[in-house]
Design an enzyme around this catalytic site. Sequence first.
Site, short mmCIF file in Angstrom:
data_model
loop_
_atom_site.label_atom_id
_atom_site.label_comp_id
_atom_site.label_asym_id
_atom_site.label_seq_id
_atom_site.Cartn_x
_atom_site.Cartn_y
_atom_site.Cartn_z
N HIS A 26 -0.87 72.33 27.31
CA HIS A 26 0.06 70.88 27.54
C HIS A 26 -0.68 69.86 27.05
O HIS A 26 -0.05 68.96 26.39
CB HIS A 26 0.65 70.72 28.82
CG HIS A 26 1.51 71.91 29.40
ND1 HIS A 26 1.71 72.20 30.58
CD2 HIS A 26 2.32 72.57 28.55
CE1 HIS A 26 2.64 73.24 30.63
NE2 HIS A 26 2.80 73.48 29.53
N ASP A 63 3.46 87.73 28.18
CA ASP A 63 3.75 86.53 29.13
C ASP A 63 2.93 85.42 28.47
O ASP A 63 3.71 84.48 27.92
CB ASP A 63 3.36 86.98 30.45
CG ASP A 63 3.80 86.03 31.68
OD1 ASP A 63 4.49 85.18 31.49
OD2 ASP A 63 3.30 86.16 32.62
N PRO A 77 11.35 72.27 28.13
CA PRO A 77 11.44 71.11 27.47
C PRO A 77 10.45 70.01 28.20
O PRO A 77 10.60 70.01 29.33
CB PRO A 77 12.84 70.89 27.65
CG PRO A 77 13.54 71.94 27.66
CD PRO A 77 12.77 72.80 28.33
N ARG A 78 9.87 69.07 27.45
CA ARG A 78 8.82 68.16 28.13
C ARG A 78 8.92 66.87 27.29
O ARG A 78 8.90 66.99 25.94
CB ARG A 78 7.85 69.08 27.93
CG ARG A 78 6.40 68.60 28.73
CD ARG A 78 5.30 69.42 28.51
NE ARG A 78 4.32 68.99 27.60
CZ ARG A 78 3.81 69.65 26.56
NH1 ARG A 78 4.17 70.83 26.25
NH2 ARG A 78 3.01 69.08 25.81
N GLU A 115 8.16 87.22 41.35
CA GLU A 115 6.93 87.56 41.15
C GLU A 115 5.87 87.56 42.16
O GLU A 115 4.65 87.92 42.32
CB GLU A 115 6.56 86.56 40.20
CG GLU A 115 5.42 86.55 39.26
CD GLU A 115 4.87 85.37 38.40
OE1 GLU A 115 5.91 84.49 38.32
OE2 GLU A 115 4.07 85.28 37.42
C1 6MZ Z 1 6.22 81.66 35.82
C2 6MZ Z 1 5.21 81.10 33.87
C3 6MZ Z 1 4.26 82.13 33.98
O1 6MZ Z 1 6.93 76.49 28.98
O2 6MZ Z 1 4.89 74.96 28.60
N1 6MZ Z 1 4.93 80.09 33.03
N2 6MZ Z 1 5.97 80.67 34.94
N3 6MZ Z 1 5.32 82.94 36.05
C4 6MZ Z 1 4.17 82.91 35.09
N4 6MZ Z 1 3.36 83.99 35.33
C5 6MZ Z 1 1.90 83.91 34.99
N5 6MZ Z 1 3.51 81.82 32.71
C6 6MZ Z 1 3.89 80.68 32.15
O3 6MZ Z 1 4.53 77.24 28.74
C7 6MZ Z 1 3.76 77.34 30.06
C8 6MZ Z 1 4.78 77.31 31.03
O4 6MZ Z 1 5.28 78.55 31.24
C9 6MZ Z 1 5.69 78.82 32.76
C10 6MZ Z 1 4.85 77.69 33.62
O5 6MZ Z 1 6.04 76.82 33.80
C11 6MZ Z 1 3.87 77.18 32.39
O6 6MZ Z 1 3.64 75.65 32.72
P1 6MZ Z 1 5.78 76.27 28.09
O7 6MZ Z 1 5.88 76.60 26.90
#
Ligand code: 6MZ
Length: 335
Positions: free
Chosen positions: A64, A275, A98-99, A194
């Site tokens: 990020h 993932d 979205p950020r 999860e």
């Molecule tokens: C839940 C996950 C994740 O959205 O900034 N993210 N959420 N479980 C997981 N298992 C390990 N892995 C990633 O990508 C990063 C974001 O994706 C989600 C989390 O909110 C993480 O900050 P983006 O592109």
Amino acid sequence: MNEFCKNLPKIELHAHLNGSLSSQTLKKLGCFDESIEEYHRLNKVMERSSRTLDECFLLFKVAHNATRTKEAVYTATKDVIEEFFNDNAIYLELRTTPRSEECMTMEEYVETVVKAIQDNKLNIIVKLLLSIDRRYQLPASDNVMNLIIKMKNKYPDIIKGVDLSGNPNVGIFNSELFKKAKESGLSLSLHCGEVKNDKEVEEMLFLNPDRIGHATCIHPKYEGSEELWNLYCQKLIPAECCLTSNVVCGTSKSYANHHILEWIKNDLPFTISTDDKGVFNTTLSTEYELLQRHFDLNDSDLWKINYNSIDYSFAESSEKDKLRDIMLEWKTKYM
Ligand code: 6MZ
């Protein structure tokens, strides 16, 4: 690397953009070597426990921090698409939260990811899911949902669905919010079970999402309950299974012990996904290789799992036909 897994035309349905950044991309975006080292730290941790999952969420900060400008978000998206293409993915559903940043609004963030997808000239179909982070509370999450719906109406060919993600140990699932997304024509993929949370899993299953992510704690053997499993078996919602992610985060004890076994044994719908290929230092080919190695599957089984994933995707039906043609042609030539 197993040549079959590498060459197989593959379908990726669960990839978080910022979790998918490779070291090369992070370097390109100005990340220091120590941060990159930190980003890959989880892969060196030998003792896995559910605490590792919380640690994993700290690592997303590295990516990020590296994607705080429109230019960086564009580069990151473009690189991730290219890397999946080089791994012989023919269809990719990327998801991202979205950020807003100092020099970028949330809307600009989404516009930038969409632009990178539109500019893609490689032979890989790319769609976008927008994520709601579960730590947001109402009304913040409702505002994000309104933006997601607005952007989906603007880019209906690219933005296909909504995801609920974020640290599963934090925040809540608001069913009304996701009903609204469904009513707006967005497909739903929810991170579900999860970690153990039977009540939430039940609520999610009753919403009938199009897919669920991870699905770790649904089967009684993996900390779910009998009723929950029966409910899942009635619903038959495709599960997005992320082997390495679950093993590295300690939510699955080992590959051989992964809950996907229940899906294989009972012929339930599932797809194989990376993932966060950056954070977990994996590729889609590697995930297929691990599946084959630990669950005694042959090449035809792998081909079929991948072929079935086309059905579970949020692609248009003409695109699904095209993907099926590619896979059938490949089978005729190489199997
Ligand atoms: C839940 C996950 C994740 O959205 O900034 N993210 N959420 N479980 C997981 N298992 C390990 N892995 C990633 O990508 C990063 C974001 O994706 C989600 C989390 O909110 C993480 O900050 P983006 O592109």
